[in-house]
Design a protein around this motif. Structure first.
Motif, PDB file in Angstrom:
ATOM      1  N   ALA A 154       0.829  -1.208   0.000  1.00 54.27           N
ATOM      2  CA  ALA A 154       0.000   0.000   0.000  1.00 54.27           C
ATOM      3  C   ALA A 154       0.864   1.259   0.000  1.00 54.27           C
ATOM      4  O   ALA A 154       0.579   2.228  -0.716  1.00 54.27           O
ATOM      5  N   GLN A 155       1.934   1.249   0.787  1.00 54.20           N
ATOM      6  CA  GLN A 155       2.821   2.404   0.839  1.00 54.20           C
ATOM      7  C   GLN A 155       3.511   2.627  -0.503  1.00 54.20           C
ATOM      8  O   GLN A 155       3.657   3.763  -0.966  1.00 54.20           O
ATOM      9  N   TYR A 187       0.961   4.052  -2.867  1.00 56.77           N
ATOM     10  CA  TYR A 187       0.702   5.454  -2.508  1.00 56.77           C
ATOM     11  C   TYR A 187       1.830   6.358  -3.003  1.00 56.77           C
ATOM     12  O   TYR A 187       1.581   7.414  -3.597  1.00 56.77           O
ATOM     13  N   ASP A 188       3.065   5.952  -2.755  1.00 56.49           N
ATOM     14  CA  ASP A 188       4.209   6.770  -3.168  1.00 56.49           C
ATOM     15  C   ASP A 188       4.242   6.942  -4.682  1.00 56.49           C
ATOM     16  O   ASP A 188       4.500   8.040  -5.191  1.00 56.49           O
ATOM     17  N   TYR A 219       1.271   9.176  -5.728  1.00 53.90           N
ATOM     18  CA  TYR A 219       1.479  10.562  -5.308  1.00 53.90           C
ATOM     19  C   TYR A 219       2.527  11.246  -6.186  1.00 53.90           C
ATOM     20  O   TYR A 219       2.384  12.420  -6.548  1.00 53.90           O
TER      21      TYR A 219
END
Length: 265
Positions: free
Chosen positions: A100-101, A104-105, A108
């Motif tokens: 998930a991280q 997201y990165d 983004y």
């Protein structure tokens, strides 16, 4: 004789100056009030030095405490992670969190790049349209929060807007968005920014402009989108017909019958 008189004059001036020093200046410098003022200033300077030194010590102590707290936090996070990985279920959760991280990165980063590009394009398009309407006297700047400032080019500073200029900003923004939408639709490569095209519907867009600016607006509108629908008053309609009559496909008149009924002619 003449030189003697000059010497005598200078001697008198010197004596007068010495009298002033002796009788006026020296008493002030040697008086108790001057000594007291100097002592007060010296005491204030010394007190300020002590306060500064004390605050520096407090700052250093706080920085040490912050550093120690960060180390403890890192150690606690490591212990929590180690304990979390002790079970199969928690290991899966950590893996999911890592995925998930990562997503997201990546998203983004893509969003930030695309958003900056869109904002830059929007500002460039707005300036092209806004400059045409206002004869190049003004330009617009869009900040990261999409707040729009109008800059007077001759002084390179923000200006207060008249009502007509405010309408120019709104008009430039809306038409720029439509223009970008059309460009995105026609683009064969930029799938991330693809969009549908819609007609531009405007209600009395010329009513706040003078005749000179109306001509600029009328010359700009047909170039922005494939279809424009304008509701306009009779007086402005005559000007619109004069300046862009060759671009008008159809025109209709809305005749008022009553407060609740109109007829399209």
């Amino acid at each position: 004789m003449r030189k003697n008189r000059q010497i005598s004059v200078f001697e008198d001036k010197i004596m007068d100056a010495e009298d002033i020093i002796e009788n006026e200046i020296n008493p002030k410098l040697n008086g108790k009030d001057v000594e007291e003022i100097v002592q007060e200033i010296s005491a204030t300077i010394a007190e300020c030095g002590r306060i500064i030194s004390k605050h520096k010590e407090e700052r250093d102590t706080l920085n040490q405490e912050i550093g120690a707290a960060r180390i403890k936090r890192e150690e606690a996070n490591k212990k929590r992670k180690d304990r979390a990985l002790a079970s199969e279920k928690n290991r899966k959760v950590e893996i999911y969190k890592a995925y998930a991280q990562y997503l997201y990165d990546a998203l983004y980063k893509k969003y930030s790049t695309s958003e900056a590009e869109v904002r830059s394009r929007l500002e460039a398009n707005m300036n092209e349209i806004f400059s045409t309407i206002n004869n190049g006297d003004f330009s617009v700047k869009i900040n990261e929060k999409y707040q729009i400032d109008v800059i007077a080019n001759n002084v390179n500073d923000k200006v207060e807007l008249s009502e007509g200029q405010g309408i120019s900003v709104i008009f430039s923004f809306i038409t720029s968005m439509i223009k970008m939408s059309r460009e995105n639709r026609l683009s064969q490569t930029d799938h991330d920014l693809s969009s549908d095209i819609y007609p531009l519907v405007m209600d009395a867009p010329l009513s706040k402009f003078d005749k000179k600016h109306i001509k600029s607006v009328c010359e700009t509108i047909p170039r922005l989108t494939e279809q424009v629908i304008i509701f306009i008053k009779d007086t402005d309609g005559d000007l619109a017909m004069e300046y862009m009559g060759d671009k008008i496909g159809k025109s209709h008149k809305i005749r008022k019958i009553s407060e609740t009924e109109t007829v399209l002619e």
